[in-house]
Design a protein around this motif. Structure first.
Motif, mmCIF file in Angstrom:
data_model
loop_
_atom_site.group_PDB
_atom_site.id
_atom_site.type_symbol
_atom_site.label_atom_id
_atom_site.label_comp_id
_atom_site.label_asym_id
_atom_site.label_seq_id
_atom_site.Cartn_x
_atom_site.Cartn_y
_atom_site.Cartn_z
ATOM 1 N N THR A 1 19.741 4.702 -4.508
ATOM 2 C CA THR A 1 19.101 3.514 -5.072
ATOM 3 C C THR A 1 18.507 2.591 -4.010
ATOM 4 O O THR A 1 17.623 1.804 -4.309
ATOM 5 N N LYS A 2 18.975 2.677 -2.774
ATOM 6 C CA LYS A 2 18.457 1.760 -1.759
ATOM 7 C C LYS A 2 16.984 2.011 -1.442
ATOM 8 O O LYS A 2 16.315 1.145 -0.894
ATOM 9 N N TRP A 3 16.460 3.188 -1.784
ATOM 10 C CA TRP A 3 15.057 3.502 -1.514
ATOM 11 C C TRP A 3 14.134 3.153 -2.681
ATOM 12 O O TRP A 3 12.915 3.196 -2.555
ATOM 13 N N ILE A 4 14.706 2.795 -3.832
ATOM 14 C CA ILE A 4 13.880 2.463 -4.991
ATOM 15 C C ILE A 4 13.000 1.235 -4.724
ATOM 16 O O ILE A 4 11.802 1.264 -5.033
ATOM 17 N N PRO A 5 13.519 0.126 -4.159
ATOM 18 C CA PRO A 5 12.630 -1.020 -3.917
ATOM 19 C C PRO A 5 11.435 -0.689 -3.014
ATOM 20 O O PRO A 5 10.321 -1.158 -3.272
ATOM 21 N N LEU A 6 11.652 0.119 -1.994
ATOM 22 C CA LEU A 6 10.534 0.495 -1.127
ATOM 23 C C LEU A 6 9.495 1.290 -1.912
ATOM 24 O O LEU A 6 8.282 1.067 -1.766
ATOM 25 N N THR A 7 9.958 2.186 -2.759
ATOM 26 C CA THR A 7 9.037 2.971 -3.580
ATOM 27 C C THR A 7 8.225 2.065 -4.499
ATOM 28 O O THR A 7 7.008 2.214 -4.627
ATOM 29 N N TYR A 8 8.893 1.093 -5.119
ATOM 30 C CA TYR A 8 8.177 0.128 -5.962
ATOM 31 C C TYR A 8 7.199 -0.705 -5.150
ATOM 32 O O TYR A 8 6.094 -1.004 -5.614
ATOM 33 N N ASN A 9 7.575 -1.089 -3.945
ATOM 34 C CA ASN A 9 6.670 -1.883 -3.113
ATOM 35 C C ASN A 9 5.430 -1.093 -2.728
ATOM 36 O O ASN A 9 4.324 -1.638 -2.709
ATOM 37 N N ILE A 10 5.591 0.176 -2.437
ATOM 38 C CA ILE A 10 4.431 1.016 -2.117
ATOM 39 C C ILE A 10 3.514 1.113 -3.330
ATOM 40 O O ILE A 10 2.299 0.943 -3.231
ATOM 41 N N ALA A 11 4.105 1.360 -4.497
ATOM 42 C CA ALA A 11 3.307 1.438 -5.733
ATOM 43 C C ALA A 11 2.650 0.092 -6.036
ATOM 44 O O ALA A 11 1.498 0.046 -6.483
ATOM 45 N N SER A 12 3.377 -0.998 -5.778
ATOM 46 C CA SER A 12 2.824 -2.315 -6.087
ATOM 47 C C SER A 12 1.644 -2.659 -5.197
ATOM 48 O O SER A 12 0.783 -3.457 -5.591
ATOM 49 N N PHE A 13 1.559 -2.058 -4.011
ATOM 50 C CA PHE A 13 0.384 -2.276 -3.166
ATOM 51 C C PHE A 13 -0.876 -1.891 -3.939
ATOM 52 O O PHE A 13 -1.836 -2.650 -4.021
ATOM 53 N N PHE A 14 -0.855 -0.699 -4.539
ATOM 54 C CA PHE A 14 -2.024 -0.214 -5.266
ATOM 55 C C PHE A 14 -2.236 -0.990 -6.571
ATOM 56 O O PHE A 14 -3.354 -1.350 -6.913
ATOM 57 N N TRP A 15 -1.141 -1.254 -7.282
ATOM 58 C CA TRP A 15 -1.256 -1.992 -8.536
ATOM 59 C C TRP A 15 -1.771 -3.414 -8.307
ATOM 60 O O TRP A 15 -2.582 -3.924 -9.083
ATOM 61 N N THR A 16 -1.324 -4.054 -7.261
ATOM 62 C CA THR A 16 -1.708 -5.439 -7.023
ATOM 63 C C THR A 16 -3.179 -5.559 -6.649
ATOM 64 O O THR A 16 -3.786 -6.607 -6.883
ATOM 65 N N ILE A 17 -3.775 -4.523 -6.114
ATOM 66 C CA ILE A 17 -5.226 -4.537 -5.906
ATOM 67 C C ILE A 17 -5.901 -4.721 -7.263
ATOM 68 O O ILE A 17 -6.741 -5.604 -7.443
ATOM 69 N N PHE A 18 -5.498 -3.911 -8.224
ATOM 70 C CA PHE A 18 -6.042 -4.036 -9.583
ATOM 71 C C PHE A 18 -5.694 -5.396 -10.177
ATOM 72 O O PHE A 18 -6.537 -6.075 -10.766
ATOM 73 N N LEU A 19 -4.439 -5.804 -10.029
ATOM 74 C CA LEU A 19 -3.977 -7.060 -10.608
ATOM 75 C C LEU A 19 -4.718 -8.255 -10.014
ATOM 76 O O LEU A 19 -5.073 -9.193 -10.732
ATOM 77 N N SER A 20 -4.984 -8.228 -8.713
ATOM 78 C CA SER A 20 -5.706 -9.350 -8.101
ATOM 79 C C SER A 20 -7.137 -9.426 -8.618
ATOM 80 O O SER A 20 -7.678 -10.514 -8.797
ATOM 81 N N LEU A 21 -7.743 -8.271 -8.902
ATOM 82 C CA LEU A 21 -9.079 -8.269 -9.485
ATOM 83 C C LEU A 21 -9.049 -8.832 -10.907
ATOM 84 O O LEU A 21 -9.929 -9.605 -11.303
ATOM 85 N N GLN A 22 -8.014 -8.471 -11.674
ATOM 86 C CA GLN A 22 -7.863 -9.002 -13.017
ATOM 87 C C GLN A 22 -7.588 -10.508 -12.994
ATOM 88 O O GLN A 22 -8.148 -11.266 -13.780
ATOM 89 N N ALA A 23 -6.722 -10.923 -12.104
ATOM 90 C CA ALA A 23 -6.355 -12.338 -12.022
ATOM 91 C C ALA A 23 -7.556 -13.185 -11.617
ATOM 92 O O ALA A 23 -7.664 -14.350 -12.032
ATOM 93 N N ALA A 24 -8.451 -12.629 -10.818
ATOM 94 C CA ALA A 24 -9.608 -13.387 -10.337
ATOM 95 C C ALA A 24 -10.703 -13.527 -11.390
ATOM 96 O O ALA A 24 -11.607 -14.355 -11.228
ATOM 97 N N ARG A 25 -10.613 -12.742 -12.463
ATOM 98 C CA ARG A 25 -11.622 -12.866 -13.529
ATOM 99 C C ARG A 25 -11.516 -14.249 -14.149
ATOM 100 O O ARG A 25 -10.454 -14.718 -14.502
ATOM 101 N N ARG A 26 -12.624 -14.885 -14.295
ATOM 102 C CA ARG A 26 -12.643 -16.216 -14.888
ATOM 103 C C ARG A 26 -12.294 -16.133 -16.367
ATOM 104 O O ARG A 26 -12.637 -15.163 -17.040
ATOM 105 N N VAL A 27 -11.627 -17.167 -16.840
ATOM 106 C CA VAL A 27 -11.310 -17.251 -18.251
ATOM 107 C C VAL A 27 -12.621 -17.371 -19.026
ATOM 108 O O VAL A 27 -13.493 -18.164 -18.656
ATOM 109 N N GLY A 28 -12.774 -16.546 -20.052
ATOM 110 C CA GLY A 28 -14.005 -16.529 -20.825
ATOM 111 C C GLY A 28 -15.045 -15.571 -20.287
ATOM 112 O O GLY A 28 -16.125 -15.448 -20.841
ATOM 113 N N ALA A 29 -14.714 -14.876 -19.185
ATOM 114 C CA ALA A 29 -15.683 -13.956 -18.579
ATOM 115 C C ALA A 29 -15.616 -12.583 -19.227
ATOM 116 O O ALA A 29 -14.652 -12.140 -19.706
#
Length: 168
Positions: A140-168
């Motif tokens: 289990t000690k390696w699970i957080p690192l695995t999630y962090n690696i995956a979150s690198f890629f997901w957060t690229i998408f998430l940051s693009l979504q978050a930057a979309r203006r409301v109503g856009a």
């Protein structure tokens, strides 16, 4: 301490990559990347740490049923919550506390369901890999690192979504 610092750095790097992909006419937004750093450091890292501890205590084991239950619960609770916090932080960073919080309900209505649906094509596979492969073979000690690696890629998408203006 390692988990929040790692999460903060990864989220900041992800946002930087997301901004370079978007090629914003406004240029690089340091505040946005710093906001991602703070979200990772102060929220995502600690939340992931406690979430993984809770879910593995509630549903011990790494069998198929346990793995599927952990995945279902994580995608129903943890994923949308993290996305909402990320949206709130991005809005506050861009618009200030009061204006950002006022825009949050519209942002959630506009983008949360779409973002969550997109996450259902990514995070269940990460969950299955973490609970079905990483946990039984590496612990289990390696699970957080695995999630962090995956979150690198997901957060690229998430940051693009978050930057979309409301109503856009």
């Amino acid at each position: 301490l390692t988990q929040p610092v790692t999460s903060g750095i990864i989220l900041a790097l992800s946002d930087t990559v997301g901004q370079s992909i978007a090629l914003s006419a406004q240029g690089y937004d340091l505040r946005r990347s710093l906001t991602s750093l703070v979200v990772g450091l102060c929220y995502f890292g600690p939340a992931l740490h406690y979430w993984l501890g809770l879910i593995t205590k509630l549903i011990p084991g790494d069998g198929v049923v346990q793995t599927m239950l952990k995945t279902l619960i994580g995608q129903s609770i943890f994923g949308p919550t993290i996305t909402g916090v990320f949206f709130a932080a991005a809005l506050i960073s861009s618009n200030g506390l009061i204006a950002g919080l006022r825009q949050l309900p519209a942002k959630v209505r506009q983008d949360l369901l779409k973002t969550w649906a997109a996450g259902l094509g990514f995070w269940p596979f990460v969950d299955l890999a973490c609970y079905g492969l990483v946990q039984p073979y590496f612990g289990t000690k390696w699970i957080p690192l695995t999630y962090n690696i995956a979150s690198f890629f997901w957060t690229i998408f998430l940051s693009l979504q978050a930057a979309r203006r409301v109503g856009a």
